[in-house]
Motif scaffolding. Structure first.
Motif, PDB file in Angstrom:
ATOM      1  N   LYS A 145      -5.719 -23.518  26.823  1.00 57.36           N
ATOM      2  CA  LYS A 145      -6.433 -23.695  25.613  1.00 57.36           C
ATOM      3  C   LYS A 145      -5.429 -24.683  24.797  1.00 57.36           C
ATOM      4  CE  LYS A 145     -10.268 -20.954  24.799  1.00 57.36           C
ATOM      5  NZ  LYS A 145     -11.187 -21.792  25.474  1.00 57.36           N
ATOM      6  N   VAL A 146      -5.606 -25.968  24.638  1.00 58.50           N
ATOM      7  CA  VAL A 146      -5.047 -26.716  23.700  1.00 58.50           C
ATOM      8  C   VAL A 146      -5.577 -27.394  22.583  1.00 58.50           C
ATOM      9  CG1 VAL A 146      -2.992 -27.263  25.681  1.00 58.50           C
ATOM     10  CG2 VAL A 146      -5.058 -28.770  25.436  1.00 58.50           C
ATOM     11  N   GLU A 147      -4.963 -27.846  21.784  1.00 54.13           N
ATOM     12  CA  GLU A 147      -5.333 -28.717  20.494  1.00 54.13           C
ATOM     13  C   GLU A 147      -4.853 -30.158  20.779  1.00 54.13           C
ATOM     14  OE1 GLU A 147      -5.253 -25.327  17.144  1.00 54.13           O
ATOM     15  OE2 GLU A 147      -4.406 -27.307  16.752  1.00 54.13           O
ATOM     16  N   LEU A 148      -5.725 -31.172  20.464  1.00 52.43           N
ATOM     17  CA  LEU A 148      -5.417 -32.412  20.433  1.00 52.43           C
ATOM     18  C   LEU A 148      -5.485 -32.968  19.200  1.00 52.43           C
ATOM     19  CD1 LEU A 148      -4.432 -34.865  22.248  1.00 52.43           C
ATOM     20  CD2 LEU A 148      -6.937 -35.160  22.388  1.00 52.43           C
ATOM     21  N   GLY A 151     -21.170 -39.709  16.811  1.00 50.44           N
ATOM     22  CA  GLY A 151     -21.386 -39.450  15.569  1.00 50.44           C
ATOM     23  C   GLY A 151     -20.829 -37.891  14.760  1.00 50.44           C
ATOM     24  N   ILE A 152     -19.948 -37.295  15.831  1.00 51.32           N
ATOM     25  CA  ILE A 152     -19.257 -36.081  15.427  1.00 51.32           C
ATOM     26  C   ILE A 152     -17.990 -36.554  15.268  1.00 51.32           C
ATOM     27  CG2 ILE A 152     -18.874 -33.820  15.636  1.00 51.32           C
ATOM     28  CD1 ILE A 152     -20.861 -33.661  17.827  1.00 51.32           C
ATOM     29  N   GLU A 153     -17.240 -36.290  14.075  1.00 50.90           N
ATOM     30  CA  GLU A 153     -15.893 -36.635  13.945  1.00 50.90           C
ATOM     31  C   GLU A 153     -14.908 -35.392  13.903  1.00 50.90           C
ATOM     32  OE1 GLU A 153     -15.210 -39.263  10.690  1.00 50.90           O
ATOM     33  OE2 GLU A 153     -17.022 -40.746  11.185  1.00 50.90           O
ATOM     34  N   TYR A 154     -13.848 -35.573  14.628  1.00 53.63           N
ATOM     35  CA  TYR A 154     -12.778 -34.520  14.745  1.00 53.63           C
ATOM     36  C   TYR A 154     -11.581 -34.703  14.103  1.00 53.63           C
ATOM     37  CZ  TYR A 154     -16.074 -33.143  18.652  1.00 53.63           C
ATOM     38  OH  TYR A 154     -17.250 -32.873  19.493  1.00 53.63           O
ATOM     39  N   GLU A 155     -10.791 -33.766  13.612  1.00 52.18           N
ATOM     40  CA  GLU A 155      -9.760 -33.822  13.260  1.00 52.18           C
ATOM     41  C   GLU A 155      -8.650 -33.315  14.290  1.00 52.18           C
ATOM     42  OE1 GLU A 155      -7.936 -34.677   9.972  1.00 52.18           O
ATOM     43  OE2 GLU A 155      -9.889 -35.381   9.504  1.00 52.18           O
ATOM     44  N   THR A 156      -8.974 -32.452  15.005  1.00 57.07           N
ATOM     45  CA  THR A 156      -8.409 -31.823  16.025  1.00 57.07           C
ATOM     46  C   THR A 156      -9.451 -31.561  17.123  1.00 57.07           C
ATOM     47  OG1 THR A 156      -8.565 -29.706  15.281  1.00 57.07           O
ATOM     48  CG2 THR A 156      -6.307 -30.613  15.001  1.00 57.07           C
ATOM     49  N   ILE A 157      -9.157 -31.607  18.372  1.00 59.18           N
ATOM     50  CA  ILE A 157     -10.060 -31.371  19.476  1.00 59.18           C
ATOM     51  C   ILE A 157      -9.566 -30.275  20.213  1.00 59.18           C
ATOM     52  CG2 ILE A 157     -11.180 -32.295  21.557  1.00 59.18           C
ATOM     53  CD1 ILE A 157     -10.962 -35.307  20.281  1.00 59.18           C
ATOM     54  N   MET A 158     -10.239 -29.239  20.405  1.00 61.41           N
ATOM     55  CA  MET A 158     -10.064 -28.189  21.350  1.00 61.41           C
ATOM     56  C   MET A 158     -10.308 -28.344  22.779  1.00 61.41           C
ATOM     57  SD  MET A 158      -8.611 -25.901  19.621  1.00 61.41           S
ATOM     58  CE  MET A 158      -8.628 -24.589  20.535  1.00 61.41           C
ATOM     59  N   LEU A 159      -9.376 -28.275  23.767  1.00 60.68           N
ATOM     60  CA  LEU A 159      -9.675 -28.655  25.079  1.00 60.68           C
ATOM     61  C   LEU A 159      -9.432 -27.766  26.023  1.00 60.68           C
ATOM     62  CD1 LEU A 159      -7.984 -32.083  25.160  1.00 60.68           C
ATOM     63  CD2 LEU A 159     -10.517 -31.800  25.559  1.00 60.68           C
ATOM     64  N   ASP A 160     -10.232 -27.270  26.981  1.00 61.89           N
ATOM     65  CA  ASP A 160      -9.922 -26.320  28.212  1.00 61.89           C
ATOM     66  C   ASP A 160      -9.334 -27.169  29.207  1.00 61.89           C
ATOM     67  OD1 ASP A 160     -10.735 -23.920  26.900  1.00 61.89           O
ATOM     68  OD2 ASP A 160     -12.904 -24.525  27.261  1.00 61.89           O
ATOM     69  N   LEU A 161      -8.159 -26.789  29.613  1.00 66.72           N
ATOM     70  CA  LEU A 161      -7.454 -27.397  30.723  1.00 66.72           C
ATOM     71  C   LEU A 161      -7.655 -26.767  31.962  1.00 66.72           C
ATOM     72  CD1 LEU A 161      -3.864 -28.574  28.996  1.00 66.72           C
ATOM     73  CD2 LEU A 161      -6.089 -29.768  28.992  1.00 66.72           C
ATOM     74  N   VAL A 170      -0.796 -35.652  19.973  1.00 70.24           N
ATOM     75  CA  VAL A 170      -0.006 -34.654  20.230  1.00 70.24           C
ATOM     76  C   VAL A 170      -0.890 -33.452  20.740  1.00 70.24           C
ATOM     77  CG1 VAL A 170       1.266 -32.822  19.211  1.00 70.24           C
ATOM     78  CG2 VAL A 170       1.142 -35.089  17.985  1.00 70.24           C
ATOM     79  N   VAL A 171      -0.389 -33.112  21.790  1.00 77.29           N
ATOM     80  CA  VAL A 171      -1.277 -31.868  22.461  1.00 77.29           C
ATOM     81  C   VAL A 171      -0.194 -30.589  22.241  1.00 77.29           C
ATOM     82  CG1 VAL A 171      -0.441 -32.420  24.678  1.00 77.29           C
ATOM     83  CG2 VAL A 171      -2.394 -31.056  24.397  1.00 77.29           C
TER      84      VAL A 171
END
Lengths: 537, 290
Positions: A457-460, A477-487, A516-517
């Protein structure tokens, strides 16, 4: 003299036919004799170790969890992965392999400068497999003389049986060689089952067929021809040898003048050298040369002639080492001590057998009394012999240093390798999009590399771009500050996203910033530089 | 050719009789295996010529016994690719376009297919990155003349806009306020300044003030009370920085005088429904979809 006699014979017709150069030269079959001794023993042990390592390695396991193979060493061509223990290499990290190849190359330079063609004589697969095939040949058909008899004899039932059995065992070894080789490229136990039940992919069988054919012909029939005609390495190694490299040397400074009738001549007061011309060295040679002709391309320095000669020396009660590992420097020094200094000295000796290849010997005459004390019958102590000091010369030390530095750099690089990486590609077309509220949006294709066989699990996030937000494709239409990703384990996770920012906050047309990830669990992070483009104001 | 055989003294090998600066060439025979390999390659070459297409003839070429053809291979490759895609293609055929967007896997397939169809059919006007140009809308941004929902996009690709050959085409036509003398030149100037001002551009504030009333009377019906646009009528928003025919008072004046109207072809007669759905998903994903 010989030229003249040939000229005469060429006038008669049958002889002229005989003299005609053929289109090809058939290989002269070599029947190497079995030998016992310390080098032969070392070669057996080394063969067991190398062949054993080759056969066992694919079966060794290494636990990597559910998402990757548990094979210790695996070259996974289909998925473009290389596994060795805890090291996993992706295609873009091929420089590790390059580094290993450079180390192997310099390692060979190092070996060659110290112990000469030890690779050729002991470790080269061609040598090891030929040795194994010769062992089979020896056990099935008997030793040198028996084999020559069998070769010349008619095709009796015994001959058919023996040759057939030999070929059969060779074939089994060849097939096993090919089969084991394929095990490095797939899960070994599974592939072995598939191979036996004929379920394996065709490429596996093709590889085995090719390797069976090459092993069978190269180790069974081509043998020394591979080394002499096909392999470039002997020629390269030849240039890397210098006067301090160890090579298998016939010490003619104590061997000449050679004589088959040493005892009789000694009784008659004629001083002869140590070589009794028994040809034991020639009979054991796997490349069929006479080492007494001096250093030559064909010599793979397997040192079996040393064993053969030492055995003979032991029997006739002389010091071992008539043939020995020696440097050219020591050899030349010793030769200078025992050769005739002037014509009058030369007159006293019987003619020395001159080997055509050895330049140092040309025109020299050996005086046996200078080598051996006539009273005690012992060799003088003044001669130089191989010593371990020979290893500490600038050349090997430089090679070793370079080799060690590269090795250290590689170790550090592997130890510090980050298994998390991020690659970013900014959209080229369009470079930017102006939105209705005046904001500017840029598109990016991002690839996050998870080079461990585990889910992560990482944060971009973005760094260095004021008030910027991210949008994901398909989630407009959804704005993100950080995106959570499942690698995905042991794979690349691609993600396409947009970054949106107010151009009034930006000073220039192009602003550099980082993606940054962060993997908080494993405390790893990676960043990639990219840019944000806005229209000219 | 000299009759006499010359033998090299040192090696005992016969020479070829050639001599350069005292260096003679030995006539050393080849190893036999080398010769065998040479003959082997000759035999292989003959067999290869028989088996494979090899000899150019006047009409075409000799086909070879094995009947190999890279063209046929491409055809079968394409068929294999189509077969591999057929599952997704049927799924797209049966799914409403809005539901394709919701299905992540299907949407990814549709985007890829749409992108390649876009490059072939749409990039001529809208640009290869869908960035548009003068008179051709940018599909990346969030301004949509005819609406930016997935269904709107699907509809306009299917039926086109101002495309007479299609019955369901979207039609809107801005009156030529100047050319048809619906407004006086002064009024046009005023309303142009007003429009420029609400879009955030430079404008004469006095004229703009006068223009506000003229706008409310003549333009608001299609462009919205505050210039936010009316998608159902095809009235573009005027209150932002995005312009199809450039912003600025002069360009706006010109457009009010004698409006330009672009035509979007209906693609339902050229492309199948699956391709159009894929195109819609792709365009929707470009970042501006609503």
């Amino acid at each position: 003299m010989s030229i003249k006699s040939k000229k005469i014979t060429s006038q008669s017709k049958p002889a002229a036919k005989e003299n005609k150069v053929k289109l090809y030269e058939a290989r002269k079959k070599i029947f190497p004799k079995d030998v016992k001794g310390k080098y032969r023993r070392f070669k057996w042990i080394w063969m067991i170790l190398t062949l054993g390592a080759f056969a066992i390695t694919p079966w060794l396991r290494w636990d990597r969890g559910p998402y990757a193979s548990d094979q210790l060493l695996l070259i996974d061509i289909a998925n473009r992965r290389f596994f060795f223990a805890s090291i996993e290499i992706w295609p873009q990290e091929f420089y590790y392999v390059t580094g290993m190849l450079i180390m192997a190359g310099i390692g060979l330079f190092l070996t060659t400068s110290v112990v000469g063609r030890a690779w050729c004589g002991f470790s080269c697969p061609q040598t090891v497999w030929t040795d194994l095939f010769m062992l089979v040949e020896n056990k099935v058909e008997g030793d040198r003389n028996a084999r020559i008899r069998l070769e010349k004899g008619p095709w009796t039932v015994e001959k058919i049986f023996k040759v057939g059995l030999k070929y059969f065992i060779w074939l089994i070894i060849s097939v096993l060689t090919g089969a084991i080789f394929t095990l490095y490229f797939a899960d070994a136990p599974q592939l072995a089952r598939d191979l036996i039940s004929l379920q394996a992919p065709p490429i596996a069988y093709i590889t085995i067929a090719i390797l069976t054919a090459t092993t069978f012909t190269f180790a069974g029939f081509m043998r020394e021809q591979i080394c002499i005609y096909m392999c470039p390495w002997p020629r390269i190694q030849g240039t890397m040898l210098d006067e301090d490299s160890l090579i298998v040397t016939y010490n003619d400074w104590r061997g000449e003048p050679r004589s088959k009738h040493a005892k009789r001549q000694k009784r008659a007061g004629i001083m002869v050298g140590d070589c009794i011309d028994c040809e034991a060295c020639v009979h054991v040679c796997p490349t069929g040369i006479d080492i007494r002709e001096g250093p030559q391309l064909e010599c793979i320095t397997c040192a079996l002639c040393i064993d053969a000669c030492d055995n003979v020396m032991e029997k006739i009660g002389l010091e071992k080492g008539l043939i020995s590992y020696s440097t050219l420097k020591d050899y030349a020094y010793n030769l200078e001590l025992t050769s005739a200094k002037n014509e009058s000295e030369k007159q006293k000796t019987i003619p020395t057998h001159h080997a055509s290849h050895n330049e140092l010997m040309l025109g020299k005459s050996i005086i046996p009394t200078k080598a051996r004390d006539p009273k005690s019958g012992k060799l003088y102590d003044k001669f130089r012999h191989t010593s371990w000091r020979n290893f500490f010369r600038p050349r090997p030390i430089i090679y070793f240093t370079v080799w060690g530095v590269i090795g250290l750099v590689m170790l550090v690089a592997v130890a510090l390798r980050n298994p998390l990486d991020i690659n970013v590609l900014h959209d080229r077309n369009p470079l930017y999009t102006v939105l209705s509220n005046g904001d500017v949006r840029n598109g990016y294709n991002i690839k996050i590399l998870n080079m461990v066989p585990e889910k992560q699990k990482v944060e971009l996030s973005i760094e260095g771009l004021k008030n910027a937000t991210m949008e994901l494709v398909g989630k407009n239409g959804i704005e993100y500050e950080t995106i959570m990703l499942d690698l995905v384990p042991d794979a690349v996770t691609p993600i396409r996203l947009y970054v949106r920012a107010d151009p009034d906050n930006l000073d220039s047309v192009r602003t550099d910033f980082n993606f940054v990830v962060v993997d908080n669990y494993n405390e790893r992070s990676a960043r990639a530089r990219s840019f944000f483009e806005i229209p000219e104001k | 050719m000299s009759e006499k055989k010359e033998i090299d003294e040192i090696s005992g090998t016969e020479t070829t009789g050639h001599e350069w600066d005292g260096i003679k060439e030995l006539n050393t025979p080849l190893p036999r295996w080398w010769l065998w390999i040479f003959y082997g390659t000759v035999i292989w070459a003959i067999g290869y010529m028989i088996a494979m297409p090899s000899i150019p003839l006047i009409n075409g070429a000799y086909k070879g016994v094995l009947g190999f053809s890279s063209r046929a291979n491409v055809v079968s490759d394409i068929e294999a690719a189509k077969a591999a895609q057929s599952e997704f293609i049927t799924k797209i055929k049966e799914t409403e376009v809005a539901d394709i967007v919701a299905d992540e896997e299907l949407a990814r397939f549709a985007r890829a297919g749409g992108e390649s169809a876009f490059k072939v059919n749409c990039s001529q006007c809208h640009g290869s990155g869908a960035q548009g140009s003068y008179g051709y809308p940018n599909l990346n941004d969030d301004e949509w003349i005819w609406g930016g929902t997935i269904d709107d996009i699907y509809n306009i690709i299917t039926n086109g806009a101002r495309y007479d050959a299609n019955e369901d085409t979207l039609i809107s036509e801005m009156p030529a306020f100047g050319a048809d003398e619906l407004l006086e030149p002064d009024e046009i100037k005023a309303v142009a300044n007003y429009v420029a001002s609400i879009s955030g551009g430079e404008a004469d504030s006095a004229l703009a003030k006068n223009g506000a009333e003229i706008y409310a009377d003549n333009c608001a019906a299609c462009h919205g009370d505050s210039g936010e646009g009316v998608a159902v009528l095809g009235g573009p928003p005027l209150n932002n920085a995005i312009w199809l025919y450039e912003g600025g008072v002069d360009a706006i004046t010109e457009q009010i005088n004698q409006p330009k109207h672009g035509v979007m072809p209906a693609w339902n007669d050229k492309l199948d429904d699956v391709t159009i759905k894929q195109l819609a998903v792709y365009v929707y994903s470009l970042g501006g979809g609503q």
